[in-house]
Design an enzyme around this catalytic site. Structure first.
Site, short mmCIF file in Angstrom:
data_model
loop_
_atom_site.label_atom_id
_atom_site.label_comp_id
_atom_site.label_asym_id
_atom_site.label_seq_id
_atom_site.Cartn_x
_atom_site.Cartn_y
_atom_site.Cartn_z
NE ARG A 179 153.41 2.74 25.59
CZ ARG A 179 152.52 3.56 26.13
NH1 ARG A 179 151.51 3.07 26.83
NH2 ARG A 179 152.63 4.87 25.98
CB THR B 144 147.95 3.90 34.26
OG1 THR B 144 148.21 4.61 33.05
CG2 THR B 144 148.96 2.82 34.40
CD GLU C 276 146.61 8.26 27.53
OE1 GLU C 276 145.45 8.66 27.36
OE2 GLU C 276 147.51 9.00 27.97
CD GLU D 41 148.59 3.63 26.27
OE1 GLU D 41 149.01 4.67 26.83
OE2 GLU D 41 147.73 2.90 26.77
CG ASP E 65 150.71 7.88 26.04
OD1 ASP E 65 150.02 8.85 26.39
OD2 ASP E 65 150.90 6.88 26.76
CB SER F 116 155.01 4.45 28.59
OG SER F 116 154.33 4.23 29.82
CB SER F 117 154.68 8.47 32.35
OG SER F 117 154.81 9.55 31.47
N GLY G 123 149.28 8.97 34.50
CA GLY G 123 149.85 9.67 33.37
C GLY G 123 151.28 10.09 33.66
#
Length: 609
Positions: free
Chosen positions: A124, A420, A440, A464, A467, A492-493, A516
């Site tokens: 990440r 993504t 993103e 990113e 987010d 994050s998802s 997302g």
């Protein structure tokens, strides 16, 4: 769905909308054991809904979001490479052919199974040391407009994909690191046809034209986007990948490539960012303990925070499991209204918890000191009691009380999430990868970097950091768990998922999706469809979508009768139609090997022998 890829898949993917024909001379590294052959393809349509057959394989399989990327992974597996080897090759090709979704300028989460142990590798992005919690506030202390923040240097986090893949390769790779870059380098130098999805994304994009590098690379002198089928070469990316292939991740994180990235971020004309050479050089990819949650007859393993994906998925599924069983959860080829009601209500409750409790675990403590408190069966049973015959309504769900907190957190206000790509891979030795990768938004920060090569092209930098919560505090001054802090990873998802049989421990499936925050809904529904309703991977991915982030409900446009929407609205869901373009990839174990599915809403495919 009895079509296979055992023999014909390399030459012709029947029913998938394109052909693969080997015919371009390979670029061969010295002493290589892997000779990549670049296939010529006619890209399929990626707009609307394109039926796909599903693919059966016997020994191994790879599912990715673009046929060129899938083929690169296939060739690596064919040459004896591991699932991680294939993931590296797939990612590097995606950087080239699907630049709007992921790449070396972004981040990724990778779940890995080696036949006995599950590991989670965190790539990440990280906020720069100079970032502050007021990063996305204007001079008056109010949040910036979302797109103003996105298309700027402020939004760029220190990328982590390459460092993470290098860490995973050190532990699970079989082929030499440099050889895994051969497909992407070959395609970058010799060219590839622009797919319809990339062309469509360029048409719809507004701000990419403003970037001095990307604007002249992806658009002509009249500002028109490259056409579908245009043979595109990216010599700058080819040179950058050659450097990374030879020198590893330090080529990206130090030296001229890093200097160029830092310059592009700090030199943004409107809103410069603060990434430094020290930030780049000191980025660390992390191995984290996965979270494995028992559900029905399965053990579902997913990524821990800073991802909210697994915890929120398993909250949704766990809450539904506490409700009385429905006789008919499916109504033909779509979920029934009754099941949709339950799914949306459970989602409201799960997202209420997500928006309060989940953040980077290096900065945010879990409720009760254990993230599993959020998926505890007794707690989810209490949450299920809040679901009635009518909807609680948009924005009515409140966070629960899963355990004591050392710090009081405020609920994060709603905020957009995008972007993504996902890949699922199982190699011949049974090693499995589920990897979700991102920059993103579509085209990230709209900043292209060329590594200081002076050549056309390059790669796109992430946005990113958007987010994070733009607001660091609520109106009472209580901090938000997912606020910006130096060195912190944004929530994050992304939900890369591996599924196992609870009794035997056998690997059952690898899956995940882009999308997302809706990644959570897409992956949760695919799990239910495959494991509870008994659909195969392709049938599960074909099902229409329904989501809510806690507010109104959205149903996939054109996929439900008007009567379904009317019924949900009568229950208080405030439902309407919206385009919900997932990009699910899934591979499941069968008696004869594997069966893979690719999302009909995008251009991905499955390949294997």
């Amino acid at each position: 769905m009895d079509m296979t890829t055992s023999l014909p898949c390399r030459r012709w993917l029947a029913g998938a909308g394109f052909a693969l024909v080997v015919g371009v001379s390979p670029t061969v590294f010295a002493d290589t054991t892997f000779d990549y052959e670049a296939p010529a393809i006619t890209p399929e349509s990626s707009s609307g809904f394109t039926e796909k057959p599903g693919w059966s394989t016997e020994r191994f399989a790879v599912a990715a979001a673009n046929p060129l990327a899938t083929d690169a992974g296939y060739q690596v597996l064919k040459a004896g490479g591991s699932a991680v080897d294939a993931a590296i090759a797939v990612q590097m090709v995606l950087t080239l052919v699907e630049p709007q979704s992921s790449g070396i300028g972004g981040g990724a989460f990778l779940m890995h199974y080696d036949g006995s142990e599950v590991k989670a590798y965190d790539g990440r992005e990280v906020a720069p040391r100079a970032a502050s919690e007021s990063l996305f506030l204007n001079g008056g202390g109010e949040p910036l407009e979302f797109m103003e923040a996105v298309a700027s240097g402020l939004s760029v986090g220190v990328p982590g994909t390459v460092r993470m893949l290098e860490l995973a390769h050190e532990k699970h790779g079989k082929l030499p690191w440099a050889e895994l870059f051969e497909p992407a380098i070959t395609l970058a130098e010799e060219g590839f046809p622009v797919s319809r999805r990339l062309h469509t994304s360029l048409v719809e994009e507004e701000r990419l034209r403003e970037d001095p590098l990307a604007g002249t690379f992806y658009y002509d002198e009249q500002g028109e986007p490259l056409g579908e089928g245009h043979e595109l070469k990216n010599p700058a990316l080819g040179a950058i990948l050659r450097d990374i292939a030879e020198h590893g991740s330090k080529a990206l994180h130090t030296g001229s490539i890093a200097e160029d990235l830092v310059f592009r971020v700090q030199d943004h004309p409107e809103r410069p960012g603060a990434i430094s050479m020290e930030d780049m050089a000191t980025y660390v990819a992390k191995e984290r303990p996965p979270i494995c949650t028992d559900w029905q007859d399965y053990r579902v393993c997913g990524f821990p925070p800073p991802s909210s994906g697994h915890l929120t998925i398993m909250q949704i599924l766990g809450i539904i499991e506490h409700l009385p069983e429905l006789d008919e959860p499916l109504d033909g080829d779509r979920p029934s209204t009754e099941w949709l009601h339950r799914f949306l209500e459970a989602s409201r409750l799960a997202f209420a918890d997500r928006n309060k409790f989940i953040g980077d675990p290096d900065f945010v403590d879990a409720p009760g000191g254990d993230w599993n408190s959020l998926v505890d069966s007794d707690y989810l049973g209490e949450r299920a009691e809040l679901i009635g015959e009518e909807s609680m309504g948009p924005d009515a769900a409140e966070p629960g009380d899963p355990g004591e907190l050392e710090t009081a957190w405020a609920v994060q206000p709603p905020q957009p999430e995008y972007g993504t790509s996902h890949m699922s891979i199982i190699d011949e030795q049974g090693n499995a990868v589920a990897m979700t990768t991102t920059i993103e938004q579509a085209f990230g920060s709209r900043i292209m970097a060329n590594g200081g090569t002076g050549l056309p092209g390059g790669y796109l930098l992430n946005n990113e950091l958007t987010d994070f919560s733009f607001r660091p505090l609520d109106d009472d001054g209580t901090p938000i768990a997912n606020r910006v802090e130096p060195g912190k990873r944004p929530r994050s998802s992304m939900s890369p998922t591996l599924v196992f049989d609870r009794q035997s421990g056998e690997l059952i499936a690898s899956l995940g999706s882009p999308g997302g925050a809706a990644i959570i809904h897409y992956t949760a529904k695919a799990l239910v469809a495959m494991l509870d309703w008994g659909l195969d991977a392709q049938e599960a991915l074909d099902l229409p979508h329904a989501i809510t982030l806690g507010g109104p409900a959205f149903l996939e446009e054109g996929r439900f009768p008007a009567a379904v929407i009317e019924s949900l609205n009568a229950l208080g869901h405030e439902a309407s139609e919206r385009e919900l373009t997932s990009g699910l990839q899934a591979i499941q174990r069968t008696e004869d090997g594997f069966f893979g599915g690719a999302d009909p809403r995008r251009e991905g495919v499955v390949m294997g022998d």
